[in-house]
Design a protein around this motif. Structure first.
Motif, PDB file in Angstrom:
ATOM      1  N   GLU A  11       6.030  -6.539   8.922  1.00 26.02           N
ATOM      2  CA  GLU A  11       4.727  -6.793   9.529  1.00 26.02           C
ATOM      3  C   GLU A  11       4.879  -7.335  10.944  1.00 26.02           C
ATOM      4  OE1 GLU A  11       0.713  -9.503   8.679  1.00 26.02           O
ATOM      5  OE2 GLU A  11       2.217  -9.202   7.110  1.00 26.02           O
ATOM      6  N   VAL A  17       6.321  -4.407  13.243  1.00 28.40           N
ATOM      7  CA  VAL A  17       5.343  -3.356  13.514  1.00 28.40           C
ATOM      8  C   VAL A  17       4.258  -3.874  14.460  1.00 28.40           C
ATOM      9  CG1 VAL A  17       3.549  -1.915  12.475  1.00 28.40           C
ATOM     10  CG2 VAL A  17       5.776  -2.100  11.377  1.00 28.40           C
ATOM     11  N   GLU A  33       5.636  -3.948  17.945  1.00 32.00           N
ATOM     12  CA  GLU A  33       5.739  -2.601  18.521  1.00 32.00           C
ATOM     13  C   GLU A  33       4.363  -2.087  18.951  1.00 32.00           C
ATOM     14  OE1 GLU A  33       8.300  -0.698  19.277  1.00 32.00           O
ATOM     15  OE2 GLU A  33       9.759  -2.182  18.626  1.00 32.00           O
TER      16      GLU A  33
END
Length: 261
Positions: free
Chosen positions: A221, A224, A227
């Motif tokens: 989590e 991501v 990103e």
């Protein structure tokens, strides 16, 4: 033989002694050349691990003979002096036997000598006669799914090697915590206490898996989210004139009046 002894970290004379004691299966002969495989290296590492635990070569030979004759895990545990108390497996992974054709169906053109060698070194597959034995149905399915998504098998195997190092470290950490704070010293453990150790480890087994699963979910989590935020910043920067960073807008104030003429 010299290459096998070097890979196992033992003298050649020790390797010859193991062969004479029938601790090591004979090599595959091709004329005057003797070929040793990964299974021979795995056998030598098993022998070394059992010697470190205090087993004699005679006891190891009996254990290997029982294994090759197909005795149950409980029977092997009995030879090691712990009865059936440690027979329950820690892992739920199911090995899969694959023919060369089935292996090609999973990975297609990514099946290469280099990738097969890497899979053998990691321990994902081993040779089972003319077939391949994959250590885990789940790992096999995940690897094939990643390849179908466009990840090269070589990259999957390289990532698997890295993951193996990290999870080994996590397993070592959890084991030491349990050993220090729950089980206590295991040296010279009386046989009547082996059942207690086995029961304790089985109770703690789901806790260890839950810790890893929860931490992995949280880590994914975080990664991501990072990103996505980085991507949004790049998109925002690309839409600005000149692609440069934005500056806060300020209203230009009129200059104060000059001195009277």
């Amino acid at each position: 033989m010299e290459e096998l002894a070097e890979a196992a970290g033992i003298p050649v004379r020790t390797l010859r002694f193991y062969r004479e004691r029938r601790l090591l299966p004979p090599p595959r002969r091709d004329g005057r050349i003797a070929w040793y495989s990964e299974s021979h290296l795995a056998r030598l590492r098993t022998i070394a691990a059992l010697l470190e635990r205090g087993h004699t070569l005679g006891g190891i030979a009996e254990l290997i003979a029982a294994w090759e004759k197909g005795r149950t895990l409980g029977g092997v545990a009995e030879l090691l002096g712990v009865g059936d108390t440690l027979a329950a497996p820690w892992s739920d992974e199911t090995p899969v036997v694959l023919t060369p054709q089935e292996l090609a169906e999973y990975f297609g053109d990514d099946i290469s000598p280099e990738n097969l060698t890497a899979a053998l070194e990691i321990g994902y597959i081993s040779v089972d006669g003319e077939n391949a034995l994959h250590t885990s149905r789940r790992l096999l399915d995940v690897s094939a799914a990643l390849v179908r998504e466009g990840v090269p098998l070589a990259a999957v195997l390289a990532a698997g090697r890295e993951v193996r190092c990290h999870v080994d470290a996590v397993a070592e950490l959890f084991t030491q915590v349990v050993k220090t704070h729950v089980l206590g010293p295991l040296d010279d453990l009386p046989p009547e206490h082996v059942q207690r150790v086995s029961d304790t480890m089985q109770r703690l087994r789901p806790l260890a898996k839950d810790i890893v699963d929860a931490e992995m979910s949280l880590a994914m989590e975080r990664r991501v989210r990072a990103e996505i935020e980085a991507w949004l910043l790049r998109q925002q920067s690309a839409t600005r004139p000149g692609g440069g960073p934005a500056h806060s807008e300020t209203r230009e104030r009129p200059a104060p009046p000059g001195p009277p003429a």
